[in-house]
Design a protein around this motif. Structure first.
Motif, short mmCIF file in Angstrom:
data_model
loop_
_atom_site.label_atom_id
_atom_site.label_comp_id
_atom_site.label_asym_id
_atom_site.label_seq_id
_atom_site.Cartn_x
_atom_site.Cartn_y
_atom_site.Cartn_z
N SER A 21 0.83 -1.20 0.00
CA SER A 21 0.00 0.00 0.00
C SER A 21 0.86 1.24 0.00
O SER A 21 0.66 2.16 0.79
N GLN A 22 1.89 1.27 -0.88
CA GLN A 22 2.80 2.40 -0.96
C GLN A 22 2.34 3.34 -2.06
O GLN A 22 2.01 2.94 -3.15
N LYS A 23 2.37 4.65 -1.77
CA LYS A 23 2.03 5.61 -2.80
C LYS A 23 3.30 5.99 -3.55
O LYS A 23 4.40 5.72 -3.11
N GLU A 24 3.13 6.64 -4.68
CA GLU A 24 4.29 7.09 -5.44
C GLU A 24 4.99 8.19 -4.66
O GLU A 24 4.38 9.18 -4.26
N LYS A 31 8.93 18.71 -11.00
CA LYS A 31 8.35 17.60 -11.77
C LYS A 31 9.34 16.97 -12.73
O LYS A 31 9.38 15.74 -12.89
N SER A 32 10.18 17.77 -13.39
CA SER A 32 11.08 17.22 -14.40
C SER A 32 12.24 18.19 -14.63
O SER A 32 12.22 19.33 -14.18
N GLY A 33 13.26 17.70 -15.33
CA GLY A 33 14.37 18.60 -15.61
C GLY A 33 15.55 17.94 -16.28
O GLY A 33 15.66 16.72 -16.36
N ILE A 34 16.44 18.81 -16.78
CA ILE A 34 17.73 18.40 -17.33
C ILE A 34 18.77 19.33 -16.72
O ILE A 34 18.70 20.55 -16.88
N VAL A 35 19.73 18.76 -16.00
CA VAL A 35 20.75 19.56 -15.33
C VAL A 35 22.12 19.02 -15.69
O VAL A 35 22.38 17.82 -15.58
N LYS A 36 23.00 19.94 -16.13
CA LYS A 36 24.37 19.57 -16.48
C LYS A 36 25.33 20.10 -15.41
O LYS A 36 25.14 21.19 -14.89
N TYR A 37 26.37 19.30 -15.12
CA TYR A 37 27.33 19.64 -14.08
C TYR A 37 28.77 19.57 -14.60
O TYR A 37 29.05 18.87 -15.57
N LYS A 61 12.10 12.89 -14.55
CA LYS A 61 10.70 13.24 -14.72
C LYS A 61 9.91 12.55 -13.63
O LYS A 61 10.45 11.78 -12.82
N ASP A 62 8.61 12.82 -13.58
CA ASP A 62 7.72 12.22 -12.57
C ASP A 62 8.26 12.46 -11.16
O ASP A 62 8.30 11.56 -10.32
N TRP A 63 8.71 13.71 -10.93
CA TRP A 63 9.19 14.13 -9.60
C TRP A 63 10.40 13.33 -9.14
O TRP A 63 10.66 13.19 -7.96
N ASN A 130 3.89 7.77 3.88
CA ASN A 130 3.08 8.96 3.66
C ASN A 130 3.90 10.25 3.65
O ASN A 130 3.37 11.35 3.64
N ALA A 131 5.23 10.09 3.65
CA ALA A 131 6.10 11.26 3.73
C ALA A 131 6.67 11.61 2.36
O ALA A 131 6.71 10.79 1.44
N ASP A 132 7.12 12.85 2.23
CA ASP A 132 7.84 13.30 1.05
C ASP A 132 9.26 12.75 1.15
O ASP A 132 9.94 12.91 2.16
N ALA A 133 9.72 12.08 0.08
CA ALA A 133 11.04 11.44 0.13
C ALA A 133 12.14 12.45 0.41
O ALA A 133 13.11 12.15 1.10
#
Length: 289
Positions: A21-24, A31-37, A61-63, A130-133
């Motif tokens: 019963s785990q939520k995403e 939400k999404s991105g492209i980051v260069k380092y 993507k998808d957070w 139920n927490a934000d990762a």
């Protein structure tokens, strides 16, 4: 530091006992991105001088549930022994992909892809469903005596600056844009040079090489989780209780008993202590559920 089979087994077992019963989970508040380092490494250790640089790109993507990291670096180590100079140049290409809890590592030398469960994601899903990762990750930094030491604008993004164990991180909405650390005389730095957030990231950026996939020993599918639900819970709880009562030296003796576990045998005293502390913390977390 590599993860030993003992901790992998323990974590996976703890996760399997939580049900499905785990939520995403959201790893980032973006939400999404492209980051260069760009990255650098410099310093001296044990008579050797190290220097190097690298580039890295993160696509997500998808957070952050789906993410691919592509890193290329070159490191030069110069050593002088008995008047003789030796120079070693090492080039590395690393590609990792996270796909909703499944972790893929590309082995370019053997032309294969190693697949396994992402322990950090499974642990968060198990113990904090139920927490934000990202919030859980911040709490874990605090558990390591880390703290937020200020805020700073970096490339137009207001970042929190966190420091723990000699490492500073500039974090924007749980996403790290800059890292600096000095450990044992070696200084490393990584900083974002190009940032694109909340954009459409084409699926082609998440494509892995056409290599055969090899499942690691700790790769667990949803089906295996369901099968593990039938385990003897009473016996499991007894084992966890016994582990919780072991001193560090008692646990170390047991952990090193398997001479075929090369990763465990090669761990330093500090790494073994960190592993013991992590196991004890996981057991306490389970008992507190």
């Amino acid at each position: 530091m590599k993860k030993s089979s003992l901790v992998i087994f323990l974590c996976a077992t703890l996760v399997s006992c939580t049900g499905n019963s785990q939520k995403e989970l959201k790893r980032y508040q973006i939400k999404s991105g492209i980051v260069k380092y760009e990255s650098t490494i410099n310093g001296k250790v044990l008579g050797s001088t190290m220097s190097g640089s690298g580039i890295e790109t993160i696509y997500f993507k998808d957070w952050g549930a789906i993410e691919l990291k592509d890193e290329k670096s070159t490191q030069t180590t110069k050593t002088k022994i008995f008047g003789q100079k030796k120079e070693e140049i090492k080039q590395t290409h690393i590609v990792n992909k996270l796909d909703n809890g499944e972790w893929f590592t590309v082995d370019f030398d053997n032309k294969e892809i190693i697949a396994q469960r992402s322990l950090p994601m499974d642990m968060i899903a198990a113990f904090h469903p139920n927490a934000d990762a990202g919030d859980v990750g911040r709490d874990m930094i605090k558990d390591l005596n880390g703290k937020m030491i200020g805020e700073e604008d970096y490339m137009g993004y207001k970042c929190e600056i966190w420091e723990a164990m000699g490492v500073k991180q500039w974090v924007y909405k749980h996403f790290t844009l800059k890292i600096e650390s000095t450990v044992m005389g070696i200084t490393t730095a990584k900083k974002a040079t190009s940032i694109q957030f909340d954009i459409n990231v084409p699926d082609t950026h998440f494509t892995l090489p056409d290599f055969p996939i090899k499942k690691a020993a700790n790769f667990f599918s949803n089906e295996s989780f369901e099968e593990d639900m039938d385990m003897d819970m009473e016996s499991f709880e007894e084992d966890m209780d016994k582990l919780s009562k072991l001193s560090f030296n008692e646990w170390k003796k047991m952990a090193l008993a398997d001479k075929e576990d090369e990763e465990m045998q090669n761990m330093s005293e500090k790494e073994l202590r960190e592993m013991y502390d992590m196991i004890q913390k996981m057991i306490k977390m389970r008992k507190g559920k």
